[in-house]
Every structure is written in C-alpha cells, then in structure tokens.
Design a protein around this motif. Structure first.
Motif, mmCIF file in Angstrom:
data_model
loop_
_atom_site.group_PDB
_atom_site.id
_atom_site.type_symbol
_atom_site.label_atom_id
_atom_site.label_comp_id
_atom_site.label_asym_id
_atom_site.label_seq_id
_atom_site.Cartn_x
_atom_site.Cartn_y
_atom_site.Cartn_z
ATOM 1 N N TYR A 73 95.942 -47.684 -21.885
ATOM 2 C CA TYR A 73 94.860 -47.963 -22.813
ATOM 3 C C TYR A 73 94.765 -46.826 -23.819
ATOM 4 O O TYR A 73 94.817 -45.659 -23.449
ATOM 5 N N ALA A 74 94.624 -47.183 -25.081
ATOM 6 C CA ALA A 74 94.540 -46.196 -26.160
ATOM 7 C C ALA A 74 93.135 -45.614 -26.216
ATOM 8 O O ALA A 74 92.346 -45.918 -27.100
ATOM 9 N N GLU A 75 92.833 -44.796 -25.232
ATOM 10 C CA GLU A 75 91.527 -44.147 -25.143
ATOM 11 C C GLU A 75 91.735 -42.649 -25.029
ATOM 12 O O GLU A 75 92.828 -42.187 -24.746
ATOM 13 N N VAL A 76 90.673 -41.920 -25.248
ATOM 14 C CA VAL A 76 90.716 -40.489 -25.013
ATOM 15 C C VAL A 76 89.687 -40.191 -23.950
ATOM 16 O O VAL A 76 88.508 -40.476 -24.150
ATOM 17 N N PRO A 77 90.086 -39.672 -22.792
ATOM 18 C CA PRO A 77 91.461 -39.402 -22.388
ATOM 19 C C PRO A 77 92.216 -40.693 -22.078
ATOM 20 O O PRO A 77 91.608 -41.735 -21.815
ATOM 21 N N LEU A 78 93.533 -40.589 -22.097
ATOM 22 C CA LEU A 78 94.399 -41.736 -21.855
ATOM 23 C C LEU A 78 94.108 -42.335 -20.482
ATOM 24 O O LEU A 78 93.946 -41.607 -19.502
ATOM 25 N N ARG A 79 94.008 -43.651 -20.423
ATOM 26 C CA ARG A 79 93.777 -44.341 -19.150
ATOM 27 C C ARG A 79 94.973 -45.215 -18.855
ATOM 28 O O ARG A 79 95.430 -45.975 -19.706
#
Length: 119
Positions: A73-79
């Motif tokens: 998933y393109a999240e911060v932090p990476l999931r």
C-alpha cells in the motif's frame, strides 16, 4: 536468488516439495498467514524464535514460488500484507496433518530428549 549447482529432479515429488517448503519456518509462516496474520510484524510476533531477517527471506522465497502473494500500500509508513494463493491454500491439509502428528508425537519426543543418556 540463489543459483543451484545441482539441478532439481522434477520427477521426484519429495525433492520438489522440499525446494518449495523445506525450511524450519515456512510451514509456520504459511499457517500464520492462513489464520489471518498478514503483516510481517504480526507474523514475526506470532512465531517464537524467528528473526526479522529470516522471516523476510522466507517470505520472499514463498512469494517467488507462488505460495503467497504480496500487496503493498502506498502509505507512509509503507504497509505490506501477505495472502495465500490457491497453490498455497493447497498446502493447508498437509500443514494440518504435520501439525497433528507433531502434537501427538510431542510427549514421546519430550521423554526422549529429557531422559539422560545411559552409557
């Protein structure tokens, strides 16, 4: 990825199976993913004794062999989450049978390992 010096004998099912799931941790990892532990941190916490480095290596190999899939998933932090593929799900009856056998054999193994050698 590791390059084999001796080619795999694709006519021997045991050799093929050991290539894919032959390690100390792969059955445990597949079992945890089947129970719903999909994130590396959760798998790491669920399996006593495995290190983060070894977990990452084993996950990479299982993904390479098509036993698990990975979703980033393109999240911060990476999931990152893992799931069993249909091929990975086909191993669940085998994992269950090995688990059942191990639990039945555990008392005998405990006796053998805790009995002092007689010499």
């Amino acid at each position: 990825m590791y390059q084999r010096k001796i080619p795999i004998d694709y006519n021997c099912g045991l050799i093929v199976a050991m290539e894919v799931v032959g390690s100390k941790w792969k059955f445990c990892i597949l079992d945890e993913i089947s129970k719903g532990e999909t994130r590396p941190r959760d798998i790491l916490n669920a399996i006593t004794g495995i290190t983060r480095r070894v977990l990452q290596q084993q996950l990479k190999e299982l993904e390479f062999h098509g036993m698990i899939g990975k979703t980033s998933y393109a999240e911060v932090p990476l999931r990152v989450e893992y799931h069993l593929t249909e091929t990975g799900k086909s191993l669940l009856p085998l994992i269950s049978a090995v688990d059942k056998w191990g639990l039945e054999f555990a008392p005998q193994l405990k006796t053998v390992l805790e009995t002092p050698p007689t010499s």
